[in-house]
Design an enzyme around this catalytic site. Sequence first.
Site, PDB file in Angstrom:
ATOM      1  N   ASP A 146      38.265  38.360  59.128  1.00 11.98           N
ATOM      2  CA  ASP A 146      39.701  38.627  58.975  1.00 11.98           C
ATOM      3  C   ASP A 146      39.951  39.795  58.033  1.00 11.98           C
ATOM      4  O   ASP A 146      39.293  39.908  56.994  1.00 11.98           O
ATOM      5  CB  ASP A 146      40.354  37.395  58.330  1.00 11.98           C
ATOM      6  CG  ASP A 146      41.376  36.734  59.210  1.00 11.98           C
ATOM      7  OD1 ASP A 146      41.797  37.324  60.222  1.00 11.98           O
ATOM      8  OD2 ASP A 146      41.752  35.587  58.881  1.00 11.98           O
ATOM      9  N   GLU A 169      48.827  30.959  66.968  1.00 10.58           N
ATOM     10  CA  GLU A 169      48.891  29.876  65.980  1.00 10.58           C
ATOM     11  C   GLU A 169      50.234  29.159  66.015  1.00 10.58           C
ATOM     12  O   GLU A 169      51.299  29.800  65.986  1.00 10.58           O
ATOM     13  CB  GLU A 169      48.636  30.441  64.568  1.00 10.58           C
ATOM     14  CG  GLU A 169      48.689  29.345  63.507  1.00 10.58           C
ATOM     15  CD  GLU A 169      48.056  29.707  62.174  1.00 10.58           C
ATOM     16  OE1 GLU A 169      47.443  30.799  62.069  1.00 10.58           O
ATOM     17  OE2 GLU A 169      48.179  28.902  61.240  1.00 10.58           O
ATOM     18  N   LYS A 181      39.584  40.645  62.709  1.00 11.52           N
ATOM     19  CA  LYS A 181      40.853  40.076  63.171  1.00 11.52           C
ATOM     20  C   LYS A 181      41.961  40.558  62.256  1.00 11.52           C
ATOM     21  O   LYS A 181      41.755  40.703  61.055  1.00 11.52           O
ATOM     22  CB  LYS A 181      40.808  38.543  63.168  1.00 11.52           C
ATOM     23  CG  LYS A 181      42.144  37.900  63.561  1.00 11.52           C
ATOM     24  CD  LYS A 181      42.031  36.434  63.852  1.00 11.52           C
ATOM     25  CE  LYS A 181      42.130  35.541  62.656  1.00 11.52           C
ATOM     26  NZ  LYS A 181      43.374  35.664  61.859  1.00 11.52           N
ATOM     27  N   ASP A 238      40.808  34.486  56.468  1.00 16.69           N
ATOM     28  CA  ASP A 238      41.317  34.651  55.101  1.00 16.69           C
ATOM     29  C   ASP A 238      41.855  33.318  54.566  1.00 16.69           C
ATOM     30  O   ASP A 238      42.241  33.226  53.404  1.00 16.69           O
ATOM     31  CB  ASP A 238      42.350  35.776  55.010  1.00 16.69           C
ATOM     32  CG  ASP A 238      43.602  35.504  55.807  1.00 16.69           C
ATOM     33  OD1 ASP A 238      43.620  34.538  56.609  1.00 16.69           O
ATOM     34  OD2 ASP A 238      44.582  36.263  55.661  1.00 16.69           O
ATOM     35  N   SER A 239      41.800  32.275  55.403  1.00 20.39           N
ATOM     36  CA  SER A 239      42.068  30.915  54.913  1.00 20.39           C
ATOM     37  C   SER A 239      41.055  30.546  53.832  1.00 20.39           C
ATOM     38  O   SER A 239      41.243  29.540  53.145  1.00 20.39           O
ATOM     39  CB  SER A 239      42.010  29.908  56.064  1.00 20.39           C
ATOM     40  OG  SER A 239      40.791  30.026  56.771  1.00 20.39           O
ATOM     41  N   GLU A 293      46.473  40.217  61.710  1.00 19.85           N
ATOM     42  CA  GLU A 293      47.705  39.533  62.102  1.00 19.85           C
ATOM     43  C   GLU A 293      48.775  40.529  62.508  1.00 19.85           C
ATOM     44  O   GLU A 293      48.864  41.616  61.951  1.00 19.85           O
ATOM     45  CB  GLU A 293      48.223  38.678  60.928  1.00 19.85           C
ATOM     46  CG  GLU A 293      47.309  37.529  60.576  1.00 19.85           C
ATOM     47  CD  GLU A 293      47.874  36.619  59.491  1.00 19.85           C
ATOM     48  OE1 GLU A 293      49.067  36.729  59.132  1.00 19.85           O
ATOM     49  OE2 GLU A 293      47.094  35.780  59.001  1.00 19.85           O
TER      50      GLU A 293
HETATM   51  O1  KIV Z   1      42.326  32.541  58.351  1.00 20.74           O
HETATM   52  C1  KIV Z   1      42.104  31.735  59.244  1.00 20.74           C
HETATM   53  O2  KIV Z   1      41.352  30.763  59.105  1.00 20.74           O
HETATM   54  C2  KIV Z   1      42.740  31.974  60.538  1.00 20.74           C
HETATM   55  C3  KIV Z   1      42.685  30.866  61.524  1.00 20.74           C
HETATM   56  C4  KIV Z   1      43.597  29.799  61.093  1.00 20.74           C
HETATM   57  C5  KIV Z   1      42.980  31.343  62.898  1.00 20.74           C
HETATM   58  O3  KIV Z   1      43.307  32.981  60.734  1.00 20.74           O
END
Ligand code: KIV
Length: 275
Positions: free
Chosen positions: A88, A187, A118, A49-50, A120
């Site tokens: 994510d 992280e 993924k 989600d970056s 969090e």
């Molecule tokens: O969103 C993302 O890119 C991430 C990585 C930094 C692990 O969660």
Amino acid sequence: MSVVTETKRVTVPEIRARKNAQPVVCLTCYHAHTARLLDLHVDLMLVGDSLGNVMHGLETTIPVTLDMMITAGKAVMRGSKHALVVVDMPFGSYEASKEQAFMSAVRVLKETGCGAIKLEGGKRMADTIRFLVERGVPVMAHVGLTPQSINTIGSFRAQGRDEADWGPIEQDTLAVSQAGAFSVVIEAVAEPLARKLTGAVPIPTIGIGASNACDGQVLVMEDMLGLSPRVPKFVKRYGELGPGIDKAIADYAAEVRSRAFPGPQHVYPMKAPKG
Ligand code: KIV
């Protein structure tokens, strides 16, 4: 006769089996052309989600939506055929209940074709992770610094630099592992803590700013290629693509203005007259 073409992708059990073995190579990816390039080298591509920061210029990942993640996940799947693709779950798509998480994850898996999701959170997400895994959704967990919690934690600061703060992060890592996550991103945590966490769980730990004590590494691709204007301390730049792109675009602009581009070789000739 079946018309399905076989593509042999890295599987979740294969990543799970990389504990204490060859390090797992991961990078983020949001885009089909870069997926094609990464696919030759990485085990796992994370549609993180970056993308909110990198592709959309957002300050945080909070505004990222499930539709944004699914669009990018589809592009990365189309551009790759080898790496495991993990998508994510964005803020707000999974925290309300186990059922909400399942329905969001089902959309991600069905609409993108990716291999895992993924999310969090540690202890607080353990029941959800168990619920998802029992229903066929492979989960990569994410502990330590969790950027989706920015509004409660206040800043993107490294975690566990004081041993007194280790307890909750250890509990989070154990909880997600016991709940059935196949791997866990750690992280921005201090090296001794990353080493302890990696030794404490039977699943691969994937570090980002968490030292080489982890079982694998992930970075945001644009950060390591030198395309991001600001990067955290833990990023090593393996390329400086920014100046190359700048020069190419400046050359293009100059040639368009001077009419040097397009040249005769870039133009369609007329067909020869018939007869
Ligand atoms: O969103 C993302 O890119 C991430 C990585 C930094 C692990 O969660």
